[in-house]
Design a protein around this motif. Sequence first.
Motif: not given
Lengths: 200, 378
Positions: A141, A144-145, A148-149, A155, A170, A172-173, B16, B20, B52
């Motif tokens: 988790c 993945i954070f 992405t961040k 994704y 998706e 997990q985020l 999310a 994104m 974010w």
Amino acid sequence: MPCHMIIASKIKDLQLRICRLDDQQAYKELYTSLYSFLFGFAKTIVQSRESAEEIVSDVFIKLWERRRDLEKIGNLKVYLYVATRNIAFNYLDKQKRNPTNSIDDVEGEFISIYFDPEQLLVTADMLALIQKAIDQLPPKCKMIFKLTKEDGLKYREVAEILNLSVKTVENQLAIALGKIGAAVSFDIQRTIPSSLKQCP
Amino acid sequence: MLMGQEDKKTTWNLIAKKLMGEASPEELQELERLLKNNPDLHYPMQMISDLWKSSAGPDKEEAETAFSRHLDRIKELNIEALSSEAAAQSDDPQAPKRSGRRLIVVLAGFIIASSILVAIFHGNSPHPGQALLAASSPVAATNEIHTTNGSRTHLTLPDGTLVWLNAGSTLSYPKNYNTTQREVSLTGEAFFDVAHNSRKPFLIHMPRIDIRVLGTSFNVKSYPTEKATETTLIHGSIEVSIKDRPNKKIILKPNEKLVVTEDEEALSTVPGRPLTAKVEPVVVIRKPTYERSAGVITETSWVDNKLAFQGETFGDLAKQMERWYGITIHFTDPGQEDLRFTGIFENETIRQALNDLKLTAAVNFNYSINGNEITIFK
């Protein structure tokens, strides 16, 4: 989007210059643009700064050695992340007795996630709460954070790099954000004076 | 109204996706609806959105030092074609070249004392303002980008100006470029696409001329081994000052080419007959050469990786090919240097290029290749 990640068209440009012109300036720029992301990623897996740097160096040696074929690669950024992952897990295999290829087995202590306190306008307490919530996320988790961040990956890019389905990424985020959100709400609940809580 | 667990999951999933940038319009609407029904999530969502957006960004300095360690490691491991020793070489284009396409490493952050910058920042009688500038950069620090023969590169300057650097060239600019002014120095050949900034003029210093940019894109060429400096303007306008004649300034308009040379013969339209016997450099404005069939402007074709030439003598063409391919060409018979050629090389190897030239040569010639040395003979 926070993105400090180098944009796709720029990568494509560097990719072609390295491939067609043996352009070392482009090679260096590719390295410096992606270094901190790939280094952080490797470090998460192998838990060591020196090894992580060596792994990124290996990735870029391979890239230079195979530069003539570079043009064939569709998404060079993802390719480099995957190469980093493979070399990192190979390294782990040599260190431990139980070979692994799953991000779940990774200890995840070293995942660093940055935010700029000045941009956030929150109290130090709140900041600590957020950091704690992030630290307590399960390894997959949290990774993945971060990807992405921090790294600004999409994704499907994360899915390819971590060998997961897009749905899993998706979910997990969403879990990560939900947990951070919960930590933050809890705090605001505590700080609102009871008289105000009565308001509809 | 309290939100069920399922709804909460969905809401965070949509949040999310929104962050994104991968939420569809329907999903965004759905999110709005869910948030309306649960105001408890407003604050966390706001906080997460702010979180974010805030990001520390990669540490470029650490990446640079890591890169130099990377180069050291490569040297240790003896991997060829990426030697950092190449970085310390002098940029003498006459020096014999090694293997085909060996390139030079960029030296960003290379600190040298530049005489040009000393003249600007220290001057003869420093004002208090200038003294401040000098204090903050006690050693004039420059970035230098250098290409050897056989290599070209392109880069973006801190203000967004794009520069394509042709083979055998050096571009340098001070570390404080884009603070009060934008100045670069160039030997060799470069194509500039200058970012617009009327408050900060863009200046180029070359051995024989200075250029002040009033517009946008143009090509300049001034190799030490050649007698002529050429400037070809594509868009905008530029003002050229010739160093030997400070009072004469020439403003170029689009599709004009300025040639400053000490070689009168090069300017003559009749080969072999010089214009006049002059001592000072000659300045001529011309139209750039337009290769009609291929639709390219000869002077800037190299930016698109094409080596174009029109009515070029074999001698001059050989010099360009030396830089383009990173080879050396010797003529056993100097008369052969006067053969003229017109054409474009795009992806040809040196062998293919020489064969193409053989096909169109007015007088037949032969060549031999020995490593990187080409010999032309009868």
